[in-house]
Design a protein around this motif. Sequence first.
Motif, PDB file in Angstrom:
ATOM      1  N   GLU A 262       0.871  -1.126  -0.039  1.00 36.48           N
ATOM      2  CA  GLU A 262       0.139  -0.035  -0.024  1.00 36.48           C
ATOM      3  C   GLU A 262       0.853   1.200   0.115  1.00 36.48           C
ATOM      4  O   GLU A 262       0.571   2.137  -0.979  1.00 36.48           O
ATOM      5  N   PRO A 263       1.835   1.341   0.942  1.00 41.29           N
ATOM      6  CA  PRO A 263       2.683   2.683   0.862  1.00 41.29           C
ATOM      7  C   PRO A 263       3.465   2.718  -0.361  1.00 41.29           C
ATOM      8  O   PRO A 263       3.982   3.733  -0.831  1.00 41.29           O
ATOM      9  N   ALA A 264       4.015   1.456  -0.858  1.00 44.33           N
ATOM     10  CA  ALA A 264       4.737   1.459  -1.817  1.00 44.33           C
ATOM     11  C   ALA A 264       4.079   1.770  -2.997  1.00 44.33           C
ATOM     12  O   ALA A 264       4.876   2.685  -4.014  1.00 44.33           O
ATOM     13  N   THR A 265       3.033   1.590  -3.383  1.00 46.60           N
ATOM     14  CA  THR A 265       2.084   2.083  -4.488  1.00 46.60           C
ATOM     15  C   THR A 265       2.088   3.423  -4.679  1.00 46.60           C
ATOM     16  O   THR A 265       2.371   4.204  -5.561  1.00 46.60           O
ATOM     17  N   THR A 266       2.077   4.356  -3.377  1.00 48.83           N
ATOM     18  CA  THR A 266       1.947   5.602  -3.331  1.00 48.83           C
ATOM     19  C   THR A 266       3.285   6.414  -4.033  1.00 48.83           C
ATOM     20  O   THR A 266       3.492   7.186  -4.626  1.00 48.83           O
ATOM     21  N   LEU A 267       4.501   5.450  -3.493  1.00 55.02           N
ATOM     22  CA  LEU A 267       5.680   6.036  -4.007  1.00 55.02           C
ATOM     23  C   LEU A 267       6.148   5.828  -5.520  1.00 55.02           C
ATOM     24  O   LEU A 267       6.321   6.675  -6.495  1.00 55.02           O
ATOM     25  N   VAL A 268       5.794   4.348  -5.775  1.00 54.22           N
ATOM     26  CA  VAL A 268       6.037   4.139  -7.449  1.00 54.22           C
ATOM     27  C   VAL A 268       5.123   4.888  -8.298  1.00 54.22           C
ATOM     28  O   VAL A 268       5.513   5.262  -9.512  1.00 54.22           O
ATOM     29  N   ALA A 269       4.046   5.198  -7.816  1.00 54.57           N
ATOM     30  CA  ALA A 269       3.066   6.099  -8.545  1.00 54.57           C
ATOM     31  C   ALA A 269       3.545   7.352  -9.094  1.00 54.57           C
ATOM     32  O   ALA A 269       3.144   7.968 -10.113  1.00 54.57           O
ATOM     33  N   GLN A 270       4.493   7.699  -8.219  1.00 55.18           N
ATOM     34  CA  GLN A 270       5.339   8.990  -8.739  1.00 55.18           C
ATOM     35  C   GLN A 270       6.309   9.079  -9.655  1.00 55.18           C
ATOM     36  O   GLN A 270       6.870  10.024 -10.312  1.00 55.18           O
TER      37      GLN A 270
END
Length: 472
Positions: free
Chosen positions: A307-315
């Motif tokens: 879940e937090p990884a998704t927020t990062l890679v989406a950038q």
Amino acid sequence: MTNYRSSPQLSRRGVLASAGAGAAAALLGAAGRPGAAEAALPGRAGTRVVVIGGGIAGVAAAWLMDGYCNVTLLEAASTLGGHNATVQLDVDGRQVAVDLGAQFFGPASHPIYHKLVTSVLQLPTVPNALYNTVAQYGVQTPVMVSPSAGRPITDVLPYLPGLQAIGAVMAGAKDLETRQDWDTTVGEFVEALAVDETLKQSLVYPFVASVNGASIPQAKAFSARAALALGVRPLVGDGAEQRTEYVNARDGLQAVIAALAGEFTTVTALTNSAATGLSRNGALYRVVDAAGRVHVAEHVVLALPPEPATTLVAQLPGADPLVRAYRRFGYMPARIVVHRDPVYMPAASTDWSSFNILRDGDHAEASIAFQQLRGDVTLYKSWALNRRQEPEQLLAETTFRHPVITPDFIRAQSVLHSRNGCDGLWFAGSHVLDVDSQESALVTAIRVAAKLSPLSPNRRRLGTLPPSPVIP
């Protein structure tokens, strides 16, 4: 923010003593901060790496690269460890380490992790006697009570049909493991068993659900191999009858984290430092943490939950395939309580086991009795998200997110595998490989370190790796 700095004067014994007193986080830390090394290719000394996530995967990856790469380890929480969370409790005037999350491991189910803990770090362990009772709420007589040391065989004869049903489950699970079948769901697996329908509903489904912290409807969608892997793996292979040993770290799994972090020399570990920004300019990544600090590196290791990884890679540009893959990793809530009163135990103490499962409607939650498990302390660790009542003598509790390992969860892992290392972005963690365990987390860390720091001193200390069930 906590800077973890290692000191040549701080011995491992001192670190563990501090961990046992609950003060390891204040004493551990990194002696070196990342220098201004020139851009480096994988495998070259001095490479700058940012590891995001301070659970066992992130800490192990940093430790494996220590002395070879310049590593910054970012952890959002106030301490390192993730699900390796240990509380120190005063029980009858004695300090007892209790793991709130991950707990059990063994030489057959977790061979590489077991080697790291016992042979490399040389941490003390305590044996665990794992055996089961399964009961239904409001019914005094259990559905099944398994044999154990000190329990006469005559006491378990009435439960022979249930024991035979669990035997059929284990035989089927061994077949799934041998065939490496991740696609068969628990529902499909159980319905195909030659087991009485009443026992499927009252025993088999509750047993499988409780082991995975799921409701029974949730458990039916799990990959059957994933749901049963940690229980059946000691029974697969030569000499299986001698491979059923499970242990705990005597001072808790937080002591493992403390021992690894206490040896950092070229790692800077920053707690209370969630990664909030991730960008790439040419060959360099820029990682921004919660304090606004910018960390520049040639490589980034994502060792945090999906879940937090998704927020990062989406950038990152072109990250849509990764975002879609991460969103396929399902999770559910879990609550763990540690208590002194036997509120969730079977009605008769003669039916108590180390692992006690109580079915109540769609829910089947377990309670671990430490006096049955280890024989040295009266204490209970229970899953308590859907219980009808609270313990009267509550000592500690925590909540966390537990993976729902469906066949699609396993298939989503292949997307991360196919992109591991591309453009200097790496993936580690128990969700990345196999089932949720310390072993899978450690193996993913080893795979990253093998590329970025093949000559690191700690990888050499780990030596030849024993065969592991998480490696196909």
